[in-house]
Motif scaffolding. Sequence first.
Motif, PDB file in Angstrom:
ATOM      1  N   ASN A 223       0.853  -1.182   0.000  1.00 36.94           N
ATOM      2  CA  ASN A 223       0.000   0.000   0.000  1.00 36.94           C
ATOM      3  C   ASN A 223       0.895   1.240   0.000  1.00 36.94           C
ATOM      4  O   ASN A 223       2.118   1.135  -0.147  1.00 36.94           O
ATOM      5  CB  ASN A 223      -0.981  -0.014   1.176  1.00 36.94           C
ATOM      6  CG  ASN A 223      -0.283  -0.101   2.531  1.00 36.94           C
ATOM      7  OD1 ASN A 223       0.800   0.442   2.732  1.00 36.94           O
ATOM      8  ND2 ASN A 223      -0.906  -0.791   3.479  1.00 36.94           N
ATOM      9  N   SER A 224       0.315   2.397   0.188  1.00 35.31           N
ATOM     10  CA  SER A 224       1.080   3.640   0.100  1.00 35.31           C
ATOM     11  C   SER A 224       1.863   3.944   1.366  1.00 35.31           C
ATOM     12  O   SER A 224       2.618   4.918   1.398  1.00 35.31           O
ATOM     13  CB  SER A 224       0.119   4.803  -0.188  1.00 35.31           C
ATOM     14  OG  SER A 224      -0.772   4.955   0.916  1.00 35.31           O
ATOM     15  N   GLY A 225       1.676   3.135   2.411  1.00 33.85           N
ATOM     16  CA  GLY A 225       2.354   3.394   3.677  1.00 33.85           C
ATOM     17  C   GLY A 225       1.451   3.989   4.730  1.00 33.85           C
ATOM     18  O   GLY A 225       1.856   4.191   5.878  1.00 33.85           O
ATOM     19  N   GLU A 226       0.195   4.255   4.372  1.00 28.68           N
ATOM     20  CA  GLU A 226      -0.753   4.792   5.345  1.00 28.68           C
ATOM     21  C   GLU A 226      -1.375   3.655   6.162  1.00 28.68           C
ATOM     22  O   GLU A 226      -1.180   2.479   5.865  1.00 28.68           O
ATOM     23  CB  GLU A 226      -1.833   5.588   4.619  1.00 28.68           C
ATOM     24  CG  GLU A 226      -1.282   6.840   3.945  1.00 28.68           C
ATOM     25  CD  GLU A 226      -2.293   7.511   3.031  1.00 28.68           C
ATOM     26  OE1 GLU A 226      -2.682   8.648   3.320  1.00 28.68           O
ATOM     27  OE2 GLU A 226      -2.670   6.893   2.033  1.00 28.68           O
ATOM     28  N   THR A 227      -2.138   4.012   7.186  1.00 31.07           N
ATOM     29  CA  THR A 227      -2.749   3.036   8.093  1.00 31.07           C
ATOM     30  C   THR A 227      -4.262   3.105   7.982  1.00 31.07           C
ATOM     31  O   THR A 227      -4.834   4.198   7.947  1.00 31.07           O
ATOM     32  CB  THR A 227      -2.338   3.318   9.550  1.00 31.07           C
ATOM     33  OG1 THR A 227      -0.913   3.231   9.655  1.00 31.07           O
ATOM     34  CG2 THR A 227      -2.971   2.296  10.502  1.00 31.07           C
ATOM     35  N   TYR A 228      -4.906   1.926   7.962  1.00 36.90           N
ATOM     36  CA  TYR A 228      -6.361   1.897   7.866  1.00 36.90           C
ATOM     37  C   TYR A 228      -6.979   2.015   9.256  1.00 36.90           C
ATOM     38  O   TYR A 228      -6.648   1.254  10.168  1.00 36.90           O
ATOM     39  CB  TYR A 228      -6.838   0.604   7.213  1.00 36.90           C
ATOM     40  CG  TYR A 228      -8.340   0.575   6.983  1.00 36.90           C
ATOM     41  CD1 TYR A 228      -8.923   1.372   6.005  1.00 36.90           C
ATOM     42  CD2 TYR A 228      -9.163  -0.223   7.768  1.00 36.90           C
ATOM     43  CE1 TYR A 228     -10.288   1.371   5.796  1.00 36.90           C
ATOM     44  CE2 TYR A 228     -10.538  -0.234   7.569  1.00 36.90           C
ATOM     45  CZ  TYR A 228     -11.100   0.561   6.585  1.00 36.90           C
ATOM     46  OH  TYR A 228     -12.450   0.549   6.392  1.00 36.90           O
ATOM     47  N   ASN A 229      -7.862   2.980   9.420  1.00 42.21           N
ATOM     48  CA  ASN A 229      -8.581   3.182  10.680  1.00 42.21           C
ATOM     49  C   ASN A 229      -9.938   2.499  10.554  1.00 42.21           C
ATOM     50  O   ASN A 229     -10.810   2.947   9.817  1.00 42.21           O
ATOM     51  CB  ASN A 229      -8.758   4.681  10.948  1.00 42.21           C
ATOM     52  CG  ASN A 229      -9.385   4.963  12.306  1.00 42.21           C
ATOM     53  OD1 ASN A 229     -10.387   4.357  12.677  1.00 42.21           O
ATOM     54  ND2 ASN A 229      -8.798   5.891  13.038  1.00 42.21           N
ATOM     55  N   ALA A 230     -10.108   1.365  11.288  1.00 40.89           N
ATOM     56  CA  ALA A 230     -11.325   0.567  11.155  1.00 40.89           C
ATOM     57  C   ALA A 230     -12.558   1.302  11.659  1.00 40.89           C
ATOM     58  O   ALA A 230     -13.664   1.102  11.158  1.00 40.89           O
ATOM     59  CB  ALA A 230     -11.158  -0.747  11.909  1.00 40.89           C
ATOM     60  N   GLU A 231     -12.390   2.153  12.661  1.00 46.46           N
ATOM     61  CA  GLU A 231     -13.537   2.887  13.207  1.00 46.46           C
ATOM     62  C   GLU A 231     -14.015   3.957  12.242  1.00 46.46           C
ATOM     63  O   GLU A 231     -15.213   4.125  12.010  1.00 46.46           O
ATOM     64  CB  GLU A 231     -13.166   3.498  14.552  1.00 46.46           C
ATOM     65  CG  GLU A 231     -12.901   2.470  15.654  1.00 46.46           C
ATOM     66  CD  GLU A 231     -12.622   3.120  16.985  1.00 46.46           C
ATOM     67  OE1 GLU A 231     -12.648   4.377  17.059  1.00 46.46           O
ATOM     68  OE2 GLU A 231     -12.374   2.387  17.964  1.00 46.46           O
ATOM     69  N   LEU A 232     -13.074   4.688  11.670  1.00 44.63           N
ATOM     70  CA  LEU A 232     -13.429   5.746  10.723  1.00 44.63           C
ATOM     71  C   LEU A 232     -13.640   5.214   9.314  1.00 44.63           C
ATOM     72  O   LEU A 232     -14.196   5.899   8.466  1.00 44.63           O
ATOM     73  CB  LEU A 232     -12.332   6.811  10.700  1.00 44.63           C
ATOM     74  CG  LEU A 232     -12.079   7.564  12.002  1.00 44.63           C
ATOM     75  CD1 LEU A 232     -10.904   8.530  11.831  1.00 44.63           C
ATOM     76  CD2 LEU A 232     -13.324   8.307  12.451  1.00 44.63           C
TER      77      LEU A 232
END
Length: 283
Positions: A223-232
Amino acid sequence: MCLIFQVHLDYLDAGANIILTASYQATIQGFVAKGLSEEEAESLLRRSVEIACEAREIYYDKSTTGSWDYIECGNISRRPVLVAASIGSYGAYLADGSEYSGKYGDSVSLETLKDFHRRRLQILLKSGADLIAFETIPNKLEAKAYAELLGEERVNIPAWFSFNSKDGINVVSGDSILECVSVADSCKQVVAVGINCTPPRFIHGLVLSIRKATSKPILIYPNSGETYNAELKQWTKSSGVVDDDFVSYISKWREAGASLFGGCCRTTPNTIRAIGRVLTKNP
C-alpha cells in the motif's frame, strides 16, 4: 460507462499485465445480508470477472501497432494481460478491520472459513478468470483453509497467496511469515506467494524471509504506507516515519528476490506506470 470498467482500462493503459476483479470484498453472504438473493449475489461475482475480461478486450481492440503493447519480432503480438479473480479474507467480509489484525475469535474454525469461502471460489473458478488471487491473508488458519479448498475443489487454474504484515516480521495476526509461506509452498495450485497491503518500509525484509520458505515466484504489491482506521473506515497517515514513493524501492526488492510488482490501497495507475519505467530501464 461502468466506473469499474474504466478503472481497469486506466490500469491497462498504465502498463499493467494483471488486473484484479472487483470481488475482493464481494461475498454471497454480504450481498444476501443486503437483501439480494443468492442467485443475484452469484451473478454479481461472475459479473466482476466479465467486466475485467471485457476491459481487456476493449484495450486490445484499441491498441495500435505503434504502442508499447506490441513486440515486433517478425510478427505483431499483444502484451499478455491476465485477469485475476480476487478473493479477500473473512475479515474483509466482516468489514471491522480484522483483515488487518487476523483476530477472528475462537468461534471461527478451519471448517468455518472453508464453508465461508467455498461457494465464492466455485463461482469464480468458472467465471473465465485466468487465475485466483487470495489477497491480504491475515493468518495461517485462513491460508490453510484456502489450500485445503484448492485441493478439495480440484482447482485447475493457478492461484497466488498474498499475506499482509504490520511489523515486517510476521503476518498481521502474529503468525510466522515462514509458516504461512510454507502453507502456500506446499499447495501445488499456488504458483506465486508474496505480500500485499503492507507499508513499503517492511517489504525488503519480508521478501528475504519468504525466500527462505519457498522457491516459487515472489509477488509484492504494497500500500502507500498509510494506516487503515477501522472505526473511521478510512486511511490515515501513519505516525512517525512516512514512506517515500515506494517506486524508488523496486530495484532493491527485485535484488532481494521479488519478481512480480504492483500497488495496493492508495496507489494509482501512475504508480504502475512508474514501476513499468523502472523495470524497463533496468531489465
